[in-house]
Design a protein around this motif. Structure first.
Motif, PDB file in Angstrom:
ATOM      1  N   LYS A 118       9.579  31.282 -68.761  1.00  0.00           N
ATOM      2  CA  LYS A 118       9.113  30.099 -69.475  1.00  0.00           C
ATOM      3  C   LYS A 118       7.729  29.684 -69.010  1.00  0.00           C
ATOM      4  N   SER A 119       7.463  29.796 -67.702  1.00  0.00           N
ATOM      5  CA  SER A 119       6.160  29.398 -67.175  1.00  0.00           C
ATOM      6  C   SER A 119       5.052  30.304 -67.707  1.00  0.00           C
ATOM      7  N   TYR A 120       5.350  31.599 -67.836  1.00  0.00           N
ATOM      8  CA  TYR A 120       4.353  32.523 -68.381  1.00  0.00           C
ATOM      9  C   TYR A 120       4.140  32.287 -69.873  1.00  0.00           C
ATOM     10  N   ARG A 121       5.232  32.101 -70.607  1.00  0.00           N
ATOM     11  CA  ARG A 121       5.104  31.847 -72.041  1.00  0.00           C
ATOM     12  C   ARG A 121       4.339  30.547 -72.293  1.00  0.00           C
ATOM     13  N   SER A 122       4.606  29.555 -71.475  1.00  0.00           N
ATOM     14  CA  SER A 122       3.934  28.265 -71.619  1.00  0.00           C
ATOM     15  C   SER A 122       2.441  28.401 -71.347  1.00  0.00           C
ATOM     16  N   TYR A 123       2.110  29.170 -70.318  1.00  0.00           N
ATOM     17  CA  TYR A 123       0.696  29.379 -69.983  1.00  0.00           C
ATOM     18  C   TYR A 123      -0.029  30.076 -71.137  1.00  0.00           C
ATOM     19  N   ILE A 124       0.578  31.125 -71.671  1.00  0.00           N
ATOM     20  CA  ILE A 124      -0.047  31.893 -72.747  1.00  0.00           C
ATOM     21  C   ILE A 124      -0.260  31.014 -73.981  1.00  0.00           C
ATOM     22  N   LYS A 125       0.756  30.218 -74.305  1.00  0.00           N
ATOM     23  CA  LYS A 125       0.649  29.337 -75.479  1.00  0.00           C
ATOM     24  C   LYS A 125      -0.411  28.266 -75.279  1.00  0.00           C
ATOM     25  N   LYS A 126      -0.452  27.681 -74.095  1.00  0.00           N
ATOM     26  CA  LYS A 126      -1.386  26.587 -73.812  1.00  0.00           C
ATOM     27  C   LYS A 126      -2.825  27.074 -73.758  1.00  0.00           C
ATOM     28  N   ASN A 127      -3.037  28.246 -73.147  1.00  0.00           N
ATOM     29  CA  ASN A 127      -4.397  28.727 -72.901  1.00  0.00           C
ATOM     30  C   ASN A 127      -4.861  29.806 -73.882  1.00  0.00           C
ATOM     31  N   ASN A 128      -3.908  30.240 -74.745  1.00  0.00           N
ATOM     32  CA  ASN A 128      -4.217  31.337 -75.666  1.00  0.00           C
ATOM     33  C   ASN A 128      -4.812  32.517 -74.908  1.00  0.00           C
ATOM     34  N   LYS A 129      -4.184  32.835 -73.792  1.00  0.00           N
ATOM     35  CA  LYS A 129      -4.713  33.853 -72.888  1.00  0.00           C
ATOM     36  C   LYS A 129      -3.601  34.361 -71.981  1.00  0.00           C
ATOM     37  N   TYR A 130      -3.635  35.633 -71.648  1.00  0.00           N
ATOM     38  CA  TYR A 130      -2.669  36.209 -70.714  1.00  0.00           C
ATOM     39  C   TYR A 130      -3.202  36.062 -69.295  1.00  0.00           C
ATOM     40  N   PRO A 131      -2.384  35.576 -68.373  1.00  0.00           N
ATOM     41  CA  PRO A 131      -2.856  35.373 -67.003  1.00  0.00           C
ATOM     42  C   PRO A 131      -3.067  36.684 -66.255  1.00  0.00           C
ATOM     43  N   CYS A 132      -3.915  36.626 -65.245  1.00  0.00           N
ATOM     44  CA  CYS A 132      -4.278  37.817 -64.472  1.00  0.00           C
ATOM     45  C   CYS A 132      -3.066  38.487 -63.833  1.00  0.00           C
ATOM     46  N   SER A 133      -2.149  37.689 -63.299  1.00  0.00           N
ATOM     47  CA  SER A 133      -1.005  38.277 -62.600  1.00  0.00           C
ATOM     48  C   SER A 133      -0.122  39.075 -63.539  1.00  0.00           C
TER      49      SER A 133
END
Length: 203
Positions: free
Chosen positions: A106-121
């Motif tokens: 959920k934390s990864y999906r939330s980050y992607i949705k909020k930032n429109n970007k995939y995180p480095c990790s």
């Protein structure tokens, strides 16, 4: 889920010289070469050298990748393969589909949705699983020359600036909470002192 690709031979995939397309070759990158050369002198196991070029995070591209390849070749370092970080996105999605920890997912999906970007990790974790054959490479890993086809490696060794430690730790946590948890023990990192650290989103 697709069957994992098994390495045909026992060999290491050695990553070094991680560079962004908004960078020029600098001490930050050549330091990894110095460490690689020293380590190669003591290695007796089979390995292939690979670099990842980050074309996902930069806004402006100034890097000539052919000059990077020529520079490394002139250092008498036998680079075999390379890949673009942006090409890890599809495999990042495949990794997320296998994550068993709902809170982490959920934390990864939330980050992607909020930032429109995939995180480095996440992209780092996908990169490692691709090299190990846990997720198919789908030709995103390219040979430096000729028609050589990338084959999965049995273990990974990554030579990285020490300001990547937080990202690397998060990548391993993500892998350990996925269907590929056993891969964590096949990933080994060597860190050297960072020069001209980049401001990064450390998620």
């Amino acid at each position: 889920m697709a069957e994992k690709l098994k390495p045909k031979t026992q060999k290491y995939s050695i990553e070094f010289f991680h560079i962004y397309t908004d960078e020029k070759i600098s001490k930050r990158h050549t330091n990894s070469l110095d460490h690689l050369k020293a380590l190669m002198e003591s290695w007796s196991f089979p390995y292939e050298l690979i670099i990842l070029i980050d074309n996902y995070n930069p806004i402006k591209d100034i890097l000539d990748i052919n000059k990077v390849f020529s520079f490394i070749e002139n250092q008498n370092v036998p680079l075999s393969f390379w890949a673009y970080e942006k090409d890890m996105i599809n495999n990042a999605e495949k990794l997320l589909e296998s994550v068993s920890n709902n809170k982490l997912l959920k934390s990864y999906r939330s980050y992607i949705k909020k930032n429109n970007k995939y995180p480095c990790s996440l992209l780092t974790a996908a990169w490692y699983l691709t090299r190990l054959g846990c997720i198919e490479s789908n030709s995103v890993i390219q040979p430096i020359s000729g028609n050589k086809i990338f084959e999965p490696s049995s273990r990974l060794f990554n030579i990285l600036p020490d300001d990547y430690k937080i990202i690397e730790s998060k990548a391993k946590i993500l892998i350990s909470n996925s269907a590929h948890a056993e891969a964590v023990d096949k990933i080994q990192n060597f860190y050297y002192s960072a020069v001209d650290s980049r401001p990064e989103d450390l998620f």
